[in-house]
Design a protein around this motif. Structure first.
Motif, short mmCIF file in Angstrom:
data_model
loop_
_atom_site.label_atom_id
_atom_site.label_comp_id
_atom_site.label_asym_id
_atom_site.label_seq_id
_atom_site.Cartn_x
_atom_site.Cartn_y
_atom_site.Cartn_z
N SER A 1 0.99 8.03 -47.23
CA SER A 1 1.96 7.98 -48.33
C SER A 1 1.56 6.97 -49.37
CB SER A 1 3.34 7.61 -47.77
OG SER A 1 3.34 6.28 -47.33
N CYS B 1 9.07 18.44 -45.15
CA CYS B 1 10.06 17.78 -45.99
C CYS B 1 11.47 18.01 -45.45
CB CYS B 1 9.93 18.31 -47.43
SG CYS B 1 11.01 17.47 -48.60
N LEU C 1 11.52 12.02 -52.13
CA LEU C 1 10.38 12.28 -51.25
C LEU C 1 9.63 13.50 -51.77
CD1 LEU C 1 12.23 11.86 -47.83
CD2 LEU C 1 10.73 10.17 -48.96
#
Ligand code: GTP
Ligand code: MN
Ligand code: MN
Length: 402
Positions: free
Chosen positions: A230, A266, A327
Motif C-alpha cells: 500500500s 475491496c 481505499l
C-alpha cells in the motif's frame, strides 16, 4: 529521489507537470485570495471560469520569487492565462495586499451558504444552489430538510441502522457486501451521514493518525490476504501536515498472482472492517462495473470504497472520532498509475492527462498508460517509470501541489 532540479527553473512552462509546486509558495497570500474567486466560480457552476483561475493559481504556485510590481511586469504578465481580468486581480493584490472582490465574496450571504452546503460531503455546487434557491441558508435548514436531529452523532453501526430505519432509507452497503440502496427511490445515506457527523469529519487529520489508520487497515487486510502492498496517497503524500481524509492505494506484491487476488478484495476488506466496527459507513463502493461500462479493455482494474472510519480507543488515545477513509484497490499493473492519479493535486492530474494526450499521443489515467495510435499499454514497475515514459522530469510528490 529528489525532484529534478530543472523543474524549479521551469516556472514558465505551460503544464503543471513540468513545474515544481510546493505546498506553501512565496506568494501564498495571493494564491489564497485567487482561490476564493476560483471557489466562487465553481460554486456558481462557472466551470470554465473556475478552471482559468485554477490555472493561474497553479502558475503562481510555481513562481519562485515574491511577486512585486517589477516582477509582475517582467515575468507574471507574460505567463499564459494572465491576460486582462486575472492580471488586474493580481495587480490589486500587489497594490493593496488583498483582492477586493475576494473580500466581498467572503462576506456575501450567497457565497457563505453555498460554501457551507458544499462543505458537507456528498453535496456539490449544483445541489448547494438548489438548496439556496429553495430558500435554505443554514446548516439547521439542511438538518430539517434531511430530517437529521441537530447535533446528532451516530456512534455505532447499530445506531446507524436504527437511524436508517427511521429515515426509511436503506444502507448503501451491508456486511455481506451486497448493495441494497435503491437510487432515486430512497434518500442516499451519504449526505445525512456526513451532516450528522460533520463536527467530526470537519476536523483535519494529523499525519501520524493517517499512518495509524493505514497500519490498522493493512493489518486487517493481511488477515484476509497476505502479500498486499500500500501507499498512502492524497494530500498526505504531497506533504500536508493535516488532511481532510486518508487515501490509500492498495495492490499485491506478486504481479501475476495479484491479477486474481485483488479483484473482489475491496468489498471483502470493507465487510471485515465493518464487522469490526472500524468502518462505520460506506458512502460509495465501486467495483468493476462502474468503470467497465465505458472501457472494456481496463475492466476489473480498480475498485474503490469511500468510507467513514473510526480507530479503536487506546490508553494513549482514549477519544477517537470518525474520519473519512478512501481505499483504492489496483491490479499490480495499475498500481503506479493509481498511486500517481490519487496523489494529486487535481490540477497536477489534469495536466498529466493533458500532457500525455497533447504532447505524447498517450492516454494517462489511474488505471493505465497507453499509446493512442496502437493502444499499446505500458506496464510501469515504478512511479519514476511513468514519468520516464511520459518524457517528464521527476517531480517529488511534495512538489505536486499545483
Ligand atoms: P484532502 O483530502 O482534502 O486533504 O486533499 P486531497 O488532495 O487528498 O483530496 P482527495 O482526497 O479528494 O483526492 C486525492 C486525489 O485523488 C486528488 O488528486 C484527486 O484528483 C484524486 N481523486 C479523487 N477522487 C477520484 C476519483 O474518483 N477518481 C480518480 N481517478 N481520482 C480521484
Ligand atoms: Mn485526501
Ligand atoms: Mn479522498
Amino acid at each position: 529521489r529528489p525532484t529534478d532540479p530543472s523543474v524549479f527553473q521551469n516556472w514558465r512552462a505551460r503544464y503543471a507537470v513540468q513545474r515544481a509546486s510546493p505546498l506553501v509558495c512565496p506568494n501564498q497570500g495571493l494564491a489564497n485570495e485567487l482561490s476564493i474567486l476560483r471557489r466562487a466560480r465553481e460554486l456558481e457552476g462557472l466551470e470554465k471560469n473556475a478552471l482559468a483561475y485554477e490555472r493561474a493559481i497553479g502558475m503562481i504556485k510555481s513562481y519562485p520569487h515574491r511577486i512585486t510590481r517589477e516582477s509582475f511586469k517582467s515575468d507574471i504578465s507574460k505567463l499564459p492565462g494572465f491576460g486582462g481580468k486575472t492580471a488586474s486581480k493580481v495587480l490589486e493584490y500587489i497594490e493593496t495586499g488583498s483582492i477586493p472582490e475576494a473580500q466581498t465574496t467572503l462576506t456575501s450571504e450567497r457565497y457563505q451558504s453555498l460554501s457551507l452546503f458544499a462543505s458537507i460531503y456528498g453535496i456539490g455546487p449544483t445541489k448547494a444552489r438548489q438548496f439556496y434557491d429553495m430558500g435554505m441558508r443554514s446548516i439547521e435548514d439542511l438538518e430539517r430538510y434531511y430530517d437529521v436531529a441537530p447535533g446528532a452523532t451516530l456512534k455505532t453501526p447499530a445506531e446507524l441502522d436504527e437511524f436508517m430505519r427511521e429515515m426509511e432509507a436503506e444502507v448503501a452497503f451491508t456486511p455481506n457486501g451486497k448493495r441494497v440502496r435503491r437510487e432515486g427511490t430512497v434518500p442516499d445515506i451519504t449526505v445525512p451521514v456526513a451532516l450528522a457527523l460533520r463536527g467530526e469529519l470537519d476536523a483535519p487529520i494529523p499525519r501520524d493518525e493517517v499512518e495509524e489508520m493505514r497500519d490498522v487497515v493493512m493489518r486487517e487486510l493481511a488477515e484476509l490476504q497476505p502479500g498486499c502492498v500500500s501507499t498512502i496517497v492524497g494530500g498526505y503524500r504531497r506533504g500536508k501536515p493535516m488532511s481532510n481524509d486518508a487515501d490509500i492505494v492498495i495492490s499485491h506484491e506478486d504481479w501475476e498472482k495479484g491479477k486474481t487476488l485483488i479483484p473482489g478484495l475491496c468489498k471483502r476488506l470493507c465487510a471485515r472492517l465493518y464487522q469490526k466496527g472500524l468502518v462505520t459507513h460506506v458512502m460509495h463502493l465501486s467495483g468493476f462495473h462502474g468503470y467497465n461500462a465505458l472501457r472494456t479493455e481496463h475492466w476489473d482494474s480498480l475498485e474503490k470504497a469511500l468510507t467513514v472510519f473510526k480507530l479503536k480507543p487506546i490508553p494513549e488515545n482514549p477519544v477517537r472520532i470518525h474520519r473519512r477513509l478512501d481505499l483504492i484497490f489496483a491490479l499490480p499493473e495499475s498500481y503506479w498509475t493509481a498511486v500517481i492519479g490519487w496523489t494529486g493535486s487535481k490540477m497536477f492530474q489534469r495536466d498529466l492527462r493533458l500532457w500525455a494526450k497533447q504532447e505524447k499521443g498517450m492516454k494517462f489515467d489511474s488505471v493505465a498508460l497507453t499509446r493512442r495510435h496502437d493502444t499499446r499499454r505500458f506496464l510501469p514497475k515504478s512511479e519514476k517509470e511513468v514519468f520516464d515514459i511520459l518524457g517528464l522530469p521527476w517531480i517529488d510528490p511534495t512538489m505536486r501541489n499545483a
